[in-house]
Design a protein around this motif. Structure first.
Motif, short mmCIF file in Angstrom:
data_model
loop_
_atom_site.label_atom_id
_atom_site.label_comp_id
_atom_site.label_asym_id
_atom_site.label_seq_id
_atom_site.Cartn_x
_atom_site.Cartn_y
_atom_site.Cartn_z
N PRO A 101 23.08 -2.56 -16.99
CA PRO A 101 21.74 -2.83 -17.53
C PRO A 101 20.62 -2.38 -16.58
CG PRO A 101 22.69 -4.84 -16.62
CD PRO A 101 23.71 -3.77 -16.41
N PHE A 102 20.67 -1.10 -16.16
CA PHE A 102 19.66 -0.58 -15.23
C PHE A 102 19.28 0.85 -15.62
CE2 PHE A 102 22.43 -3.51 -12.87
CZ PHE A 102 21.49 -4.47 -12.49
N PRO A 103 18.06 1.27 -15.24
CA PRO A 103 17.66 2.65 -15.54
C PRO A 103 18.36 3.65 -14.61
CG PRO A 103 15.92 1.50 -14.35
CD PRO A 103 17.00 0.49 -14.59
N GLU A 104 18.24 4.93 -14.91
CA GLU A 104 18.90 5.93 -14.07
C GLU A 104 18.17 6.10 -12.73
OE1 GLU A 104 17.42 10.09 -16.00
OE2 GLU A 104 18.93 8.92 -17.10
N ASN A 105 18.91 6.57 -11.75
CA ASN A 105 18.39 6.87 -10.40
C ASN A 105 17.77 5.65 -9.72
OD1 ASN A 105 19.09 9.53 -10.96
ND2 ASN A 105 17.05 10.05 -11.69
N HIS A 106 18.27 4.45 -10.01
CA HIS A 106 17.60 3.22 -9.61
C HIS A 106 18.04 2.72 -8.22
CE1 HIS A 106 15.29 -0.34 -10.64
NE2 HIS A 106 16.30 -1.12 -10.34
N PHE A 107 19.30 2.99 -7.82
CA PHE A 107 19.84 2.36 -6.61
C PHE A 107 20.09 3.38 -5.49
CE2 PHE A 107 21.07 -0.56 -10.01
CZ PHE A 107 20.63 -1.76 -9.49
N ASP A 108 19.97 2.87 -4.25
CA ASP A 108 20.31 3.69 -3.07
C ASP A 108 21.81 3.71 -2.83
OD1 ASP A 108 17.58 4.28 -2.11
OD2 ASP A 108 17.47 2.09 -1.90
N ALA A 109 22.48 2.62 -3.20
CA ALA A 109 23.93 2.52 -2.96
C ALA A 109 24.53 1.52 -3.94
CB ALA A 109 24.21 2.08 -1.52
N ALA A 110 25.84 1.70 -4.20
CA ALA A 110 26.55 0.78 -5.10
C ALA A 110 27.93 0.48 -4.54
CB ALA A 110 26.68 1.40 -6.49
#
Ligand code: SAM
Length: 263
Positions: A101-110
């Motif tokens: 449930p997040f937009p694209e290109n949102h996180f630095d790491a997963a």
């Protein structure tokens, strides 16, 4: 498709007993060192469980950063939220790994530890990770290969049946051996995998394998012809081997880290 293990309140409590053992605390530390979260970063923890890893990552990114945990289990989400109540920049929400449930290109790491082996459509989950990470963003995936288990017993036939029944708690108990290819196909550059062993050469109540006995015995009861008395006998033998100084357990997890390549 769903895995055989139900992440209900009782399982959640047994999982917590596993996660606070020194074995698993040390493993979490290793994951954080490799993930190397930086102050101010935005991190995603898929299948965040009781929130121990999210909390530790939250400490590293600090209040100027953000950690989002996603999980399908309401009991575990509640435990994680309570665990991280003092870190308002660490949030949890209900969601499926295959539909983040997040937009694209949102996180630095997963980070996704001990989760994908429970997921029916791993390529879809990896595609979602790729979508929500920024280009160049880091990914860390860790799963167990249950073929790597060595657990001493005087009754190998029973041990083999118990472990075959336990394999049913996952959709893919041997996922690590195909993970590098799946990550590359999803658009990640993958570093060399690392082995993360769990080794309990003596019987100690505060170890991963001893705590897992309390999860495995009830799970295998009623599967593959194993009646509850036989599951209890299996557990009892391990404890007796421990008392006689003849205990041995070893199991490998495999860690893959990489980066999102622009498609
Ligand atoms: C073995 S626990 C691992 C928890 C945590 N990642 C850790 O390593 O401490 C597996 C977790 O994955 C979650 N899970 C299983 N399938 C999932 C899915 N399809 N989407 C999101 N979470 C899932 C479970 O609810 C559970 O919290």
């Amino acid at each position: 498709m769903s895995s055989g293990l139900k992440f209900d309140k009782q399982t959640a409590e047994r999982l917590i007993a596993v996660y606070v053992t020194p074995d698993v605390v040390a493993q979490r530390q290793q994951i954080i060192e490799i993930l190397h979260p930086q102050v101010g970063e935005r991190l995603l923890d898929v299948g965040s469980g009781p929130g121990f890893l999210a909390s530790a990552v939250g400490e590293a990114v600090g209040a100027s950063g953000e950690v989002c945990g996603v999980d399908i289990s309401e009991p575990l989400l509640a435990i994680a939220a309570a665990h991280c109540a003092g870190q308002p920049w660490v949030n949890f929400r209900r969601g499926d790994a295959t539909k983040l449930p997040f937009p694209e290109n949102h996180f630095d790491a997963a980070v996704v530890t001990q989760v994908l082996e429970y997921v029916g459509d791993v390529p879809a989950a990896l595609s979602e990770l790729h979508r929500v990470l920024r280009p160049g963003g880091r990914v860390l995936v860790l799963d167990t290969d249950w073929d790597s288990i060595v657990w001493h017993t005087t009754n190998r036939e029973r041990m083999n049946r118990v472990l075959a029944a336990w394999d049913e708690h996952l959709i893919d108990p041997y996922l690590p051996r195909t993970l590098a290819l799946k990550l590359r196909e999803a658009g990640f550059r993958v570093e060399a995998p690392q082995v993360v062993p769990l080794l309990n050469p003596v019987f100690d109540p505060e170890t991963y394998s001893n705590r897992m006995i309390d999860i495995i015995a009830p799970f295998v009861s009623g599967r593959r012809g194993i009646v509850p008395e036989e599951a209890q006998a299996w557990a009892q033998e391990l404890r007796e081997l421990g008392e006689r100084g003849s205990y041995f357990f070893s199991l490998n997890r495999y860690l893959f880290s990489g980066r999102k390549l622009a498609r």
